[in-house]
Design an enzyme around this catalytic site. Structure first.
Site, mmCIF file in Angstrom:
data_model
loop_
_atom_site.group_PDB
_atom_site.id
_atom_site.type_symbol
_atom_site.label_atom_id
_atom_site.label_comp_id
_atom_site.label_asym_id
_atom_site.label_seq_id
_atom_site.Cartn_x
_atom_site.Cartn_y
_atom_site.Cartn_z
ATOM 1 N N LYS A 156 1.019 -1.209 -0.046
ATOM 2 C CA LYS A 156 0.036 0.090 0.051
ATOM 3 C C LYS A 156 0.853 1.163 -0.104
ATOM 4 O O LYS A 156 1.946 1.260 0.569
ATOM 5 C CB LYS A 156 -0.706 -0.033 1.186
ATOM 6 C CG LYS A 156 -1.660 1.100 1.382
ATOM 7 C CD LYS A 156 -2.674 0.650 2.536
ATOM 8 C CE LYS A 156 -3.874 1.780 2.683
ATOM 9 N NZ LYS A 156 -4.836 1.383 4.060
ATOM 10 N N SER A 163 -9.738 1.184 3.091
ATOM 11 C CA SER A 163 -9.009 2.113 2.086
ATOM 12 C C SER A 163 -7.748 1.310 1.327
ATOM 13 O O SER A 163 -7.405 1.907 0.229
ATOM 14 C CB SER A 163 -8.077 3.284 2.842
ATOM 15 O OG SER A 163 -7.383 2.683 3.958
ATOM 16 N N SER A 166 -9.725 -1.173 7.350
ATOM 17 C CA SER A 166 -9.134 -0.989 5.959
ATOM 18 C C SER A 166 -8.395 -2.223 5.356
ATOM 19 O O SER A 166 -7.985 -2.217 4.062
ATOM 20 C CB SER A 166 -8.100 0.169 5.924
ATOM 21 O OG SER A 166 -8.924 1.457 5.672
HETATM 22 N N1 GLN Z 1 -13.054 2.827 6.306
HETATM 23 C C1 GLN Z 1 -12.333 3.613 7.860
HETATM 24 C C2 GLN Z 1 -12.194 5.139 7.591
HETATM 25 O O1 GLN Z 1 -12.792 5.622 6.732
HETATM 26 C C3 GLN Z 1 -11.055 2.911 8.081
HETATM 27 C C4 GLN Z 1 -9.997 3.363 7.643
HETATM 28 C C5 GLN Z 1 -8.973 2.500 8.001
HETATM 29 O O2 GLN Z 1 -8.816 1.592 8.280
HETATM 30 N N2 GLN Z 1 -7.565 3.276 7.506
HETATM 31 O O3 GLN Z 1 -11.934 5.411 8.543
#
Ligand code: GLN
Length: 475
Positions: A79, A154, A178
């Site tokens: 990532k 994400s 994420s």
């Molecule tokens: N989808 C969650 C957020 O928008 C988690 C993001 C993550 O785990 N980086 O905060």
């Protein structure tokens, strides 16, 4: 030979038996990426030259009879919020568009010293904020199972890259889901380790008390292999630690699984309910015993997360002024004006929203009402898990309320997007390990969208999750 279906395990076997070379595999995968990533958008940048060098090195090691570690020659994507020395690392933000990392994140140095072949950096929501990878400043990523749908987020690029067969495995980061949510939506395995199990050194921080790096793989067996390479104490991250826990298969078979009643509510999509029920039935057939449990403070988890996370986000992102790594704003006379313009132009809408929310909940006069209160409720959520783990060893739940949704479906409604993480956030707040496992094998091109189920364990008991997951997958 079709390298798209290789797992770490089958790569290890074939590589040792000289059925193929690491270079051959890397070349084939880059052909796939070159031919098809324009449709999927999993990568932000590829590191081809280094990948070929690393693959050549693994091949030489094999030829010389050197010791081949578990990842020797194995292609892995990362990532784009993990620093790789000499490479652009953007966290999918315009503000870091021209940032070249000057050192390796600890997970990257571990992969390099195990002779893994790093293919490139994957797309993500800007600074890891989002659940669909639609918040990337550069392009969206599509779900390989259905390109009209999101891959989740994400870490959507990392999940899609594994699902599409562009790489054997990848790394993502998980602050509120994420890794697990995109894994579920893309039909791959995604694991968020215990807070502190993996070093965060060199990870561009989102919310430091919640962030963890973890693996995306095609199997649970591979998840353990990759996790074992990246885990452990690192002098550069004071929260990281070594630990030892290795139950036998007999002990795994005796683990008791809890079903939290707060996680099985109306509003879960029928395909998800059906998938999770199927997983439970299969585990029962394997001999596992189940018990209904309660995590009574679950209903506050989303609210607590959306106070603590933005507070930490606004603090972490305060260091970004856009002066060195973003080149959009010109002709500004005053320093303050430069900051304001850079941050207003450089951050996307979701990032701005969270910086504003975070600044608000930390502001004097509101700190006690929001941030401090949220910390207290976080403690209650942690205690829910401590209490549950007195009755059961592992907790099973859905990963997401729905399978992959349509691109654009939730972009205008942040609250409905936030709801995607309702089942994943509690594990981050409590710091416990959690894995998302596909209910079954989902081939690309079938009509059915992937569904995952989640197993959450005691602190540093990743092995319980792997152990149950492996028995499940073997069936
Ligand atoms: N989808 C969650 C957020 O928008 C988690 C993001 C993550 O785990 N980086 O905060």
């Amino acid at each position: 030979m079709d390298f798209k279906n290789l797992t770490i395990k089958s790569f290890q076997e074939g590589f040792r038996l000289k059925e193929f070379s690491a270079l051959e595999v890397a070349e084939e995968l880059f052909k796939e990426i070159d031919a098809h990533d324009s449709e999927i958008g999993a990568f932000l940048s590829c590191t081809k030259d280094e990948a070929f060098l690393a693959a050549g090195k693994a091949d030489t090691l094999r030829a010389e009879g050197g010791e081949l570690g578990p990842l020797a020659g194995v292609p892995i994507a990362v990532k784009d919020n993990m620093l790789m020395a000499g490479h652009i690392t953007t966290a999918a933000s315009k503000l870091l568009e021209h940032y070249t990392a000057s050192y390796d994140a600890t997970v990257i140095s571990k992969l390099k010293s195990s002779n893994a072949v790093l293919l490139g950096k994957t797309n993500m929501d800007e600074f890891a904020m989002g659940s669909s990878t639609e918040n990337s400043a550069f392009h969206i990523t599509k779900n390989p199972h259905d390109p009209t749908r999101v891959p989740g987020g994400s870490s959507g690029g990392s999940a899609a890259a594994v699902a599409a067969g562009f790489t054997i495995a990848s790394l993502g980061s998980d602050t509120g889901g994420s890794i697990r949510q995109p894994a579920a939506l893309c039909g791959v395995v995604g694991m968020k380790p215990t807070y502190g199990a993996v070093s965060r050194f060199g990870l561009i921080a989102m919310a430091s008390s919640l962030d963890q790096i973890g693996p995306f793989t095609k199997t649970v067996e591979d998840s353990r292999i990759l996790f074992d390479v990246i885990r452990g104490r690192d002098v550069h991250d004071a929260t990281s630690t070594d630990f030892n826990y290795s139950p036998t298969e007999e002990e795994i078979k005796k683990l008791k699984i809890g079903i939290p009643k707060e996680y099985f509510v109306d509003g879960i999509a029928p395909d998800v309910s059906k998938g999770v029920t199927e997983a439970i039935e299969k585990l029962k057939r394997l001999g596992f015993s189940f018990k209904e449990i309660s995590l009574p403070h679950t209903k506050y988890a989303l609210s607590v997360y959306y106070i603590i996370m933005p507070a930490e986000v606004s603090t972490n992102l305060a260091r970004l002024d856009g002066i060195r790594y973003s080149r959009d704003v010109k002709d500004v006379k005053k320093l303050k004006e430069l900051y304001i313009k850079n941050r207003a132009h450089g951050f996307g809408a979701e990032t701005r929203r969270r910086v504003l929310l975070g600044t608000f909940v930390l502001s004097s006069g509101y700190y006690d009402a929001y941030y401090s209160k949220a910390q207290k409720v976080r403690r209650l959520i942690q205690e829910d898990f401590d209490n549950a783990f007195k009755e059961v060893d592992v907790i099973l739940s859905p990963v997401t309320p729905t399978s992959a949704f349509k691109i654009g479906e939730k972009t205008s409604d942040p609250l409905s997007m936030y709801l995607s993480d309702i089942f994943t956030i509690p594990a981050n707040l409590a710091g416990v390990p959690a894995i998302s496992i596909p209910v079954k094998k989902y081939g690309l091109g079938s009509d059915e969208l992937p569904v995952g189920f989640q197993l959450m364990g005691k602190h540093f008991h990743e092995e319980d999750l792997f152990g149950i997951g492996e028995l499940y997958e073997r069936e």
